[in-house]
Design a protein around this motif. Sequence first.
Motif, PDB file in Angstrom:
ATOM      1  N   GLN A   1      28.978  43.741  50.076  1.00  0.00           N
ATOM      2  CA  GLN A   1      28.575  42.565  49.298  1.00  0.00           C
ATOM      3  C   GLN A   1      27.081  42.291  49.413  1.00  0.00           C
ATOM      4  O   GLN A   1      26.444  41.923  48.428  1.00  0.00           O
ATOM      5  CB  GLN A   1      29.384  41.335  49.744  1.00  0.00           C
ATOM      6  N   VAL A   2      26.505  42.467  50.582  1.00  0.00           N
ATOM      7  CA  VAL A   2      25.060  42.278  50.732  1.00  0.00           C
ATOM      8  C   VAL A   2      24.334  43.335  49.912  1.00  0.00           C
ATOM      9  O   VAL A   2      23.359  43.044  49.213  1.00  0.00           O
ATOM     10  CB  VAL A   2      24.647  42.347  52.225  1.00  0.00           C
ATOM     11  N   ARG A   3      24.820  44.555  49.969  1.00  0.00           N
ATOM     12  CA  ARG A   3      24.185  45.656  49.230  1.00  0.00           C
ATOM     13  C   ARG A   3      24.240  45.422  47.718  1.00  0.00           C
ATOM     14  O   ARG A   3      23.301  45.729  47.001  1.00  0.00           O
ATOM     15  CB  ARG A   3      24.863  46.960  49.607  1.00  0.00           C
ATOM     16  N   ASN A   4      25.351  44.870  47.232  1.00  0.00           N
ATOM     17  CA  ASN A   4      25.527  44.656  45.786  1.00  0.00           C
ATOM     18  C   ASN A   4      25.157  43.252  45.326  1.00  0.00           C
ATOM     19  O   ASN A   4      25.266  42.959  44.137  1.00  0.00           O
ATOM     20  CB  ASN A   4      26.968  44.951  45.383  1.00  0.00           C
ATOM     21  N   ARG A   5      24.803  42.380  46.278  1.00  0.00           N
ATOM     22  CA  ARG A   5      24.456  40.997  45.962  1.00  0.00           C
ATOM     23  C   ARG A   5      25.556  40.309  45.163  1.00  0.00           C
ATOM     24  O   ARG A   5      25.305  39.625  44.177  1.00  0.00           O
ATOM     25  CB  ARG A   5      23.136  40.933  45.198  1.00  0.00           C
ATOM     26  N   CYS A   6      26.777  40.544  45.585  1.00  0.00           N
ATOM     27  CA  CYS A   6      27.909  39.917  44.901  1.00  0.00           C
ATOM     28  C   CYS A   6      29.066  39.739  45.876  1.00  0.00           C
ATOM     29  O   CYS A   6      28.979  40.144  47.027  1.00  0.00           O
ATOM     30  CB  CYS A   6      28.349  40.740  43.709  1.00  0.00           C
ATOM     31  N   CYS A   7      30.101  39.199  45.378  1.00  0.00           N
ATOM     32  CA  CYS A   7      31.225  38.843  46.251  1.00  0.00           C
ATOM     33  C   CYS A   7      32.537  39.400  45.710  1.00  0.00           C
ATOM     34  O   CYS A   7      32.763  39.416  44.500  1.00  0.00           O
ATOM     35  CB  CYS A   7      31.370  37.329  46.338  1.00  0.00           C
ATOM     36  N   GLY A   8      33.419  39.767  46.610  1.00  0.00           N
ATOM     37  CA  GLY A   8      34.780  40.146  46.262  1.00  0.00           C
ATOM     38  C   GLY A   8      34.873  41.364  45.372  1.00  0.00           C
ATOM     39  O   GLY A   8      33.908  42.079  45.131  1.00  0.00           O
ATOM     40  N   ALA A   9      36.095  41.569  44.850  1.00  0.00           N
ATOM     41  CA  ALA A   9      36.332  42.680  43.935  1.00  0.00           C
ATOM     42  C   ALA A   9      35.831  42.324  42.538  1.00  0.00           C
ATOM     43  O   ALA A   9      35.227  43.149  41.863  1.00  0.00           O
ATOM     44  CB  ALA A   9      37.815  43.021  43.897  1.00  0.00           C
ATOM     45  N   ASP A  10      36.083  41.071  42.120  1.00  0.00           N
ATOM     46  CA  ASP A  10      35.644  40.605  40.798  1.00  0.00           C
ATOM     47  C   ASP A  10      34.678  39.437  40.887  1.00  0.00           C
ATOM     48  O   ASP A  10      33.905  39.203  39.985  1.00  0.00           O
ATOM     49  CB  ASP A  10      36.857  40.187  39.959  1.00  0.00           C
TER      50      ASP A  10
END
Length: 176
Positions: free
Chosen positions: A149-158
């Motif tokens: 999530q830190v690497r993608n700057r997002c949360c969860g699967a969706d």
Amino acid sequence: PKMADEGSTTAKYLLYIYNIVLVIAGLGCLGVGLWMNTDPDVKAYITVFRREPDDNVVLAATGVFIAAGLIICAVAAMGFYGAMKDAKVVIGIYIMCLVVILVMELTAGFLVVVFKDDIHLYVKDGMRGQIKQRYEWDNYEGRAWNRVQVRNRCCGADGSWDYQNSQWWYSMNPGA
């Protein structure tokens, strides 16, 4: 006779060049497999994509890359040996191995195209299930999720809503 010798020499050099390409491809597969098995970010993704704690299907991809690299290098070595020694039997086995590899590659490619959507849904369902049942801030799965999530700057699967009604969410919101 002299023309036949020139054609044979040309074919031999082309076989050497082709086998050099095969060795490079084999070493590339081997390198990707080793990288997948050792890089912490890739290992985090592999953990996130697992449906169950004992699900090692995605982890098997690292082994497949390593095995494929070794097999490709071995087939190339067989081609080099057959060309250097003019061993017609070895060249015949070499050609059969190349045909088998080609059929396996085509089969894998068609399977990926045919099952692309099913694979995507299967992985997403597993990811959401993992968040709901096993995500904790500081367990193995949680650390992997946090890294991804830190690497993608997002949360969860969706999205962040994947955490709602998870075991972690209830532990953070006891009155909910």
